[in-house]
Design an enzyme around this catalytic site. Structure first.
Site, PDB file in Angstrom:
ATOM      1  N   GLU A  16       0.816  -1.224   0.000  1.00  0.00           N
ATOM      2  CA  GLU A  16       0.000   0.000   0.000  1.00  0.00           C
ATOM      3  C   GLU A  16       0.841   1.261   0.000  1.00  0.00           C
ATOM      4  OE1 GLU A  16      -3.120   2.079   3.118  1.00  0.00           O
ATOM      5  OE2 GLU A  16      -3.000  -0.100   3.036  1.00  0.00           O
ATOM      6  N   ASP A  17       1.964   1.273   0.734  1.00  0.00           N
ATOM      7  CA  ASP A  17       2.695   2.529   0.971  1.00  0.00           C
ATOM      8  C   ASP A  17       4.076   2.588   0.324  1.00  0.00           C
ATOM      9  OD1 ASP A  17       0.592   3.464   2.468  1.00  0.00           O
ATOM     10  OD2 ASP A  17       1.422   2.786   4.377  1.00  0.00           O
TER      11      ASP A  17
END
Length: 732
Positions: free
Chosen positions: A101-102
């Site tokens: 996600e990051d």
């Protein structure tokens, strides 16, 4: 003496064992690996450490809102799961849960380094950040839907997410106040109930307490003070009851432990709010827990406590014979204790106590090394999630149905064959029918409750025997949505009605499109297949039926679709459109919209001379905007609704536009401005006046003009008024 009721208890059976709870958290991977060596083999601990190095490199340079290195968060999440004694793949996924996600790390790279199981767990926890959503609520719902469906394949997904949310709540002070409230509300509405649904009581309590503290800080502070005032007064009474219960067990030769059960602040607040009880009434009930060795001993203890104190009629519940939906088992009874104070006693075995605190996580906590699937404990709920997913219209509707099922308040009823069905309190006959099977719910027409014929909206009570009466050809009624309470019933009814509406829309869409194609001496059967396929591909539609349903529902305009399908150019025809040009409702204003309903957007109020664009809006027809209007959205996202339009060569009529005049605050100023506007041949529709900086008044006019040239003439005239300081067209 009972513990301080203001503290949140970790799982009681584990507190003495876990060195990670015994001291403040230290974000040292060496400490965590040392703890893991107490229950994992060395090769698995080495794999865990390799995942830590991978995650630390991926998050290099990233920091949390608190300013600390980002890798501290995954390590803290893994530490929480280690206290549950989770398997090493789950712990590795916890360390890597944010890399997809990051960071730039892809799922395939995680799978290549750590295996498909870890990659699937990490992907299940990751938000849907690659898709654009119309609102935060839709994005949140879609990500939660993805996570919950991943949970149905592997229950460890939700355990990682709960640990992630728990650590985020512990460090929420670094966030802005509005973010704190939003995250806390989501925690109280979704994550704490999920923890409760899975039986992980200590996680639920801590999430509720932290959510309560950040969402309603003043309410928590008031209850906190009230509890502290009463705590000292109750210590002596609670100690006396504990000693009396322990002595009664000893006299009967029953080994067991007795302890006062802590009341947490959010539980007190919720009972005051939901049951409308005053604080004195809620705090007046003291709770005690008796833990013994075997199930039959639980019933012996029940007799002992009923001999010691008088039971309150109707306040006994046997959750051992009929467990709660999350696997919770215990005997509950309410007694009249010393000085007439009511006391609640819970009686359970040690295994039941472990399940009450850790729920599904107890599988790993007390049976580490086994590979059995603990999701069987929540099999019914997980199956319901899958059914609600299939029947929900979108992710927001799915999430609404899940929220309904997360607050059960159980009722236990029986089928004619003696099977126990657990329903939400307030559930009706229709809820029961859908709990049996969707087909049973769709075709139910009546029911017998304890052999008596009842209506479908009859509310069920625990212990009743329910028999559903079905009829071939029967179908759900929209009015059922007014009284059903379970998410599964609501999703089933909506799904049927939606499919019924789509079938009707399909027929209507076909008739509308054929009517428009008849202008070109065509019908659907005569359309060229490549041209139709190209249009469906451009509009991102699954097939012709989807196109016809869209037309029938009003999401697409049949006339526009027909023109696109035959490949015709939009030309200025002799027919006159229906539009909303003031005073001339039947005069041609826009080229390319002949025969269509045309309206002008109030957000930007286009007038002849403006560069314009249009989009089709269900229920409003063609809506014309100024090209720079932000409400048009991006052409890529609304391509199937965007329409190229231009003004006719000599559009007739008057069009609304809005101007703002800032004028010196003098008597008669409004009359002067209004007179000047009238001199230029314009009418004023509305005017709003507001004070600005004391000596200046801002006047906002909606006026009727013929074109941009006419508007320029009016603004030029107003600028020559000495009192006028500034004039602009709205919106800017």
């Amino acid at each position: 003496m009972p513990a301080d009721p203001l503290t949140v208890a970790p799982p009681g059976a584990r507190a003495p064992e876990s060195p990670l709870r015994a001291e403040p958290p230290r974000y040292l991977i060496s400490d965590l690996c040392a703890y893991l060596e107490s229950y994992l083999p060395p090769d698995q601990v080495r794999e865990f450490y390799r995942a830590y190095l991978f995650g630390a490199e991926a998050h290099e340079g990233q920091k949390r809102k608190s300013g600390e290195p980002y890798i501290y968060h995954p390590v803290a999440v893994a530490r929480i799961l280690a206290e549950m004694r989770m398997d090493y793949k789950c712990l590795m996924a916890a360390l890597l849960h944010d890399v997809i996600e990051d960071t730039d790390i892809a799922k395939a790279e995680v799978a290549a380094d750590f295996g498909d199981d870890v990659a699937e767990l990490v992907d299940g926890v990751s938000k849907l950040s690659q898709i654009d959503f119309d609102s935060r609520a839709e994005a949140q719902a879609a990500s939660l839907q993805k996570m919950l469906l991943a949970m149905t394949r592997d229950i460890r997904v939700i355990l990682i997410k709960l640990a992630d949310r728990l650590h985020n709540m512990r460090t929420l002070d670094a966030m802005r106040p509005e973010a704190c409230r939003r995250i806390s509300r989501e925690t109280l509405e979704i994550y704490a109930p999920i923890a409760n649904r899975l039986g992980i009581n200590w996680v639920r309590i801590e999430l509720e307490e932290l959510g309560f503290e950040h969402h309603w800080p003043w309410r928590r502070r008031i209850i906190h003070r009230a509890v502290r005032r009463t705590h000292g007064e109750r210590v002596e009474m609670v100690g006396a009851v504990e000693r009396a219960l322990q002595e009664a067990l000893a006299q009967e030769g029953i080994p067991g432990t007795v302890e006062g059960r802590r009341k947490h602040l959010y539980g007190i607040y919720r009972k005051m709010r939901d049951k409308h009880h005053p604080f004195e009434e809620v705090i007046d009930v003291s709770a005690f827990r008796v833990v013994v060795d075997r199930v039959d001993t639980c019933y012996r203890v029940l007799g002992v406590v009923h001999n010691l104190y008088k039971p309150v009629p109707g306040r006994f519940k046997d959750y051992i014979a009929i467990p709660k939906a999350n696997g919770y088992q215990s005997l509950h009874t309410v007694l009249v204790g010393p000085q007439g104070v009511q006391i609640e006693v819970q009686i359970r075995t040690e295994d039941m106590q472990r399940m009450a605190e850790s729920g599904i996580a107890a599988h790993w906590l007390y049976k580490s090394g086994e590979e059995a699937n603990p999701a069987a404990l929540a099999a019914d709920w997980l199956q319901n999630l899958l059914e609600m997913q299939r029947e929900a219209g979108n992710s927001v509707e799915f999430l609404e149905n899940v929220k309904v099922d997360l607050f059960p308040g159980e009722v236990y009823v029986f089928t004619p064959k003696g099977r126990i069905i657990t329903l939400k309190r307030g559930a009706t006959v229709v809820d029961f029918a859908f709990a049996i099977h969707s087909d049973v719910g769709n075709t139910c027409v009546a029911a017998r409750v304890d052999h008596r014929l009842v209506a479908l909206n009859t509310v069920l009570r625990s212990g009743q025997r329910v028999e559903i009466i079905n009829a071939p050809g029967a179908k759900p009624n929209a009015s059922w949505l007014n009284f059903v309470t379970t998410g599964k019933a609501r999703a089933g009814i909506r799904s049927y009605l939606k499919n019924l509406k789509q079938r009707e829309a399909l027929g209507l869409g076909k008739r509308l499109l054929n009517a428009e194609l008849s202008v070109f001496d065509l019908d659907l059967d005569q359309l060229e297949t490549p041209r139709l396929a190209a249009y469906l591909d451009e509009a991102k539609l699954a097939g012709l039926d989807a196109l016809l349903v869209d037309i029938g529902l009003g999401n697409r305009l049949a006339a526009l679709v027909a023109r696109r399908l035959v490949g015709g150019e939009l030309e200025e025809l002799g027919s006159e459109p229906r539009n909303e040009a003031k005073n001339h409702p039947n005069r041609l204003a826009i080229r390319g919209t002949e025969g269509m309903v045309v309206s002008f957007a109030r957000c930007c109020r286009p007038i002849p001379g403006d560069t314009i664009a249009a989009q089709f809006s269900p229920g409003r027809g063609i809506v014309v905007h100024r090209s720079e209007c932000r409400n048009l959205g991006s052409p890529e996202r609304k391509r199937d609704r965007r329409l190229a339009v231009e003004w006719a060569s000599e559009p007739e009529g008057e069009f609304s536009t809005e101007i703002r005049v800032e004028i010196g605050n003098r008597r008669g100023a409004l009359a002067v401005v209004a007179s000047a506007i009238a001199e230029q041949g314009s009418n004023i529709e509305t005017v709003v006046s507001c004070e600005k900086e004391g000596m200046t008044t801002a006047l906002e006019f909606v006026i009727l003009v013929r074109s941009r040239v006419h508007l320029a003439q009016i603004m030029r005239r107003l600028r020559h008024i000495p009192l006028v300081e500034r004039i602009i067209r709205l919106p800017r």
